[in-house]
Design an enzyme around this catalytic site. Structure first.
Site, PDB file in Angstrom:
ATOM      1  N   ASP A  76     140.070  70.835 129.187  1.00 34.37           N
ATOM      2  CA  ASP A  76     140.552  69.773 128.257  1.00 34.37           C
ATOM      3  C   ASP A  76     140.991  68.572 128.482  1.00 34.37           C
ATOM      4  OD1 ASP A  76     142.942  71.828 128.488  1.00 34.37           O
ATOM      5  OD2 ASP A  76     143.477  70.312 126.783  1.00 34.37           O
ATOM      6  N   GLU A 130     145.046  72.920 127.626  1.00 36.26           N
ATOM      7  CA  GLU A 130     146.223  72.746 128.210  1.00 36.26           C
ATOM      8  C   GLU A 130     147.401  72.147 128.486  1.00 36.26           C
ATOM      9  OE1 GLU A 130     149.187  72.622 131.695  1.00 36.26           O
ATOM     10  OE2 GLU A 130     146.881  70.825 130.572  1.00 36.26           O
TER      11      GLU A 130
END
Length: 357
Positions: A76, A130
């Site tokens: 991400d 994350e």
């Protein structure tokens, strides 16, 4: 920009593969298209066993080697800042996620594709979310649901480190220091007690605070305690009866939760302090044999990691871990985020040498 159906080409060099990954938008919470592409690319490799949990993909060799190494990276990114699609200027690849951390993910994928018989068994972990709150972190979800998938003797988190080994990580604690007063009309302020004014003492203590430096395994960690938010005020004609100063304590990994909290309460003795968030740090573990071998293979130098990373999760699982990736941590989350193409190639070749020697 890549279509969600565009397959990843693992025959590309690391820089070109990074560009392909960057051109898959994957802001936290919207990683499915990229997770699908990663899974499809890995399932095409016969030497790997591939599992998936949510938008987290895990691929493993099963060669029966004496040691297993895990390489992990999140897929991400932070929100896009008009920096897609990617572009190249000289040795620099620009775009959202180039540094943090699709360049590291590209290195993982390149190694997964081109090392069918490494000298150690390998586990490759690609995880989501994350960059947002900890309870959404994909690696945390894997640790809870499938801890056996994360079993390893040593882990390398491909977080941006400028192709330098960064040992351990700082812990982080957030707390609210609450000041109270008496509400009154601002035209008759002497009838009240201004809570915002009481924050002056909190700010004075912070401005005079001297952060500790501590050496662990030859690495120097530098702590920091700072105000990161102030909330207070009722209206433009009201003396406020409450003010809250939010502080963030970044602490060396030799402190545990109790020690970190005790220190913050000592600094703000006499005030109401409420801890709102905590994440432990991770000791560098550079005295472990696997870590020493890795350090020697990647240049023999290391520095402390300033910031919290998921090496702390591996530490909690009993897996020694370091941060090592091609991205520049100072470029993370910036509008002009970029990564050196030569650093991507260098990181891949150093890891390849370590895993084939």
């Amino acid at each position: 920009m890549s279509s969600p159906k565009t397959p990843l080409d693992l025959t590309l060099d690391g820089g070109a593969l990074t560009a392909q990954l960057v051109d898959f938008p994957s802001v936290s919470g919207d990683e499915q298209a990229l997770a699908d592409a990663v899974e499809d690319a890995l399932r095409a490799l016969p030497h790997l066993t591939v599992d998936r949990y949510g938008n987290n993909v895990v691929a493993r060799t099963g060669l029966g080697r004496a040691e297993r190494v895990l390489l992990a990276g999140h897929i991400d990114t932070v929100p896009i800042a008009d920096n897609l699609p990617s572009w190249v200027e000289g040795d620099l690849l620009y775009g959202c996620g180039t540094s943090d951390m699709k360049s590291g993910v590209a290195v993982q994928l390149r190694l997964a594709a081109t090392l069918p018989e490494p000298n150690r068994d390998l586990t490759f972990v690609f995880y989501d979310c994350e960059e947002v709150e900890a309870n959404r972190n994909g690696l945390g979800h894997l640790a809870q649901a499938h801890p056996d998938w994360l079993t390893a003797d040593f882990a390398v988190l491909m977080e941006p480190s400028g192709a330098v080994v960064e040992g351990g990580c700082q812990g982080t604690l957030r707390a609210q220091v609450r000041l109270t007063g008496v509400r009154a009309h601002s035209a008759r302020s002497w009838l009240g007690d201004n809570a915002i004014h009481h924050a002056a003492e909190v700010l004075r203590r912070l401005s005079e605070y001297r952060a500790r430096k501590v050496e662990i395994d030859g690495l120097e960690y530098h702590e920091g305690l700072n105000a990161v938010r102030i909330d207070g005020g009722v209206a433009g004609n009201v003396i406020p009866d409450e003010c809250v100063v939010t502080v963030n304590f970044r602490f060396a990994p030799d402190r545990d939760e109790a020690g970190a909290e005790k220190h913050v309460r000592e600094v703000f003795d006499g005030f109401e302090v409420t801890v709102t968030d905590f994440a432990p740090g991770a000791l560098p573990g550079l005295n472990q044999p696997a870590a020493r071998a890795f350090l020697a293979a990647t240049g023999g130098t290391a520095r402390a990691k300033f910031g919290w990373t998921d090496v702390a999760r591996f530490s909690a699982l009993g897996v020694p871990a370091v941060n090592y990736g091609p991205g520049d941590p100072n470029m993370a989350h910036k509008r002009d985020e970029h990564c050196s193409l030569s650093a991507i190639a260098e990181t891949e070749e150093r890891l390849r040498a370590w895993l084939t020697a």
